[in-house]
Design an enzyme around this catalytic site. Sequence first.
Site, PDB file in Angstrom:
ATOM      1  N   LYS A  76       0.847  -1.201   0.000  1.00 30.16           N
ATOM      2  CA  LYS A  76       0.000   0.000   0.000  1.00 30.16           C
ATOM      3  C   LYS A  76       0.876   1.243   0.000  1.00 30.16           C
ATOM      4  CE  LYS A  76      -4.477  -0.257   2.169  1.00 30.16           C
ATOM      5  NZ  LYS A  76      -5.171  -0.071   3.441  1.00 30.16           N
TER       6      LYS A  76
HETATM    7  C1  E4P Z   1      -8.488   0.265   3.476  1.00 26.55           C
HETATM    8  O1  E4P Z   1      -7.631  -0.357   2.922  1.00 26.55           O
HETATM    9  C2  E4P Z   1      -8.365   0.911   4.798  1.00 26.55           C
HETATM   10  O2  E4P Z   1      -7.579   0.102   5.633  1.00 26.55           O
HETATM   11  C3  E4P Z   1      -9.662   1.090   5.478  1.00 26.55           C
HETATM   12  O3  E4P Z   1     -10.755   0.710   4.675  1.00 26.55           O
HETATM   13  C4  E4P Z   1      -9.825   2.332   6.252  1.00 26.55           C
HETATM   14  O4  E4P Z   1     -11.101   2.301   6.827  1.00 26.55           O
HETATM   15  P1  E4P Z   1     -11.541   3.158   8.085  1.00 26.55           P
HETATM   16  O5  E4P Z   1     -11.995   4.479   7.599  1.00 26.55           O
HETATM   17  O6  E4P Z   1     -12.672   2.362   8.668  1.00 26.55           O
HETATM   18  O7  E4P Z   1     -10.364   3.247   9.019  1.00 26.55           O
END
Ligand code: E4P
Length: 231
Positions: free
Chosen positions: A84
Amino acid sequence: MNIFLDTANIEEIKKAKRWGVLRGLTTNPSIVAREGKEFLDLATELCELVSPFPVSLEVVDRTGEGMAEQARAISALARNVVVKLPTNPEGLAALNLLKGEGVKTNLTLIFSTSQAILAMSGGATYISPFIGRLEDRGYEGMGLVRDIMNIHSAYNFKTEVIAASIRDPHQVIEIAKTGAHIVTLPFAVLEKMLLNTMTDADLDKFLNDWEKVPGRENAFKGTRRLEKVGA
Ligand code: E4P
């Protein structure tokens, strides 16, 4: 639409695997911090548990060069690692540095269509528009996924779109209608998609009525064959 879990919790992953619906995993530094485990041990366990499906692990450097270096190191951990990278100038530079090295990437923290266009043009394997965090801030999240999917099909980008930051089952249904390739869910949302009090109540009724069926003790022993009853 493939279902990913947005967690690093082993028990949650095992439950989703048991239901046969898990097709991948996403994490971020906050999710990983929640588990309180040694990072490389946790990352290895996640990759093994979810294999052959992809596991997104996030870099934590602020420079493109540093991110690319971390990406190379972490992607050597297992074949199913996806790295990522933040969708900012340094993240895009890292994506460019990694070109041709076979590192799978997930361009994350996408809040606008223009960011998505650049990430797809840069050759990201996946992109992650953050629906819930947009809506938490008073913006419309679903329009973002819709726009991205329209542009994706107009230009035939190879990138897969992961709808991320999901808060409830209704959002999952709306995302499915956009044709997004993947949705990544907290375990609680996955569970809410499945649980229904009407299903529970009506199942109780069926099982209570079953108690009145003669011969129920032998019903599922598999001892009787059709030929024995002349069929
Ligand atoms: C995606 O890859 C992220 O880890 C995630 O969806 C973030 O979500 P949140 O807004 O619930 O922290």
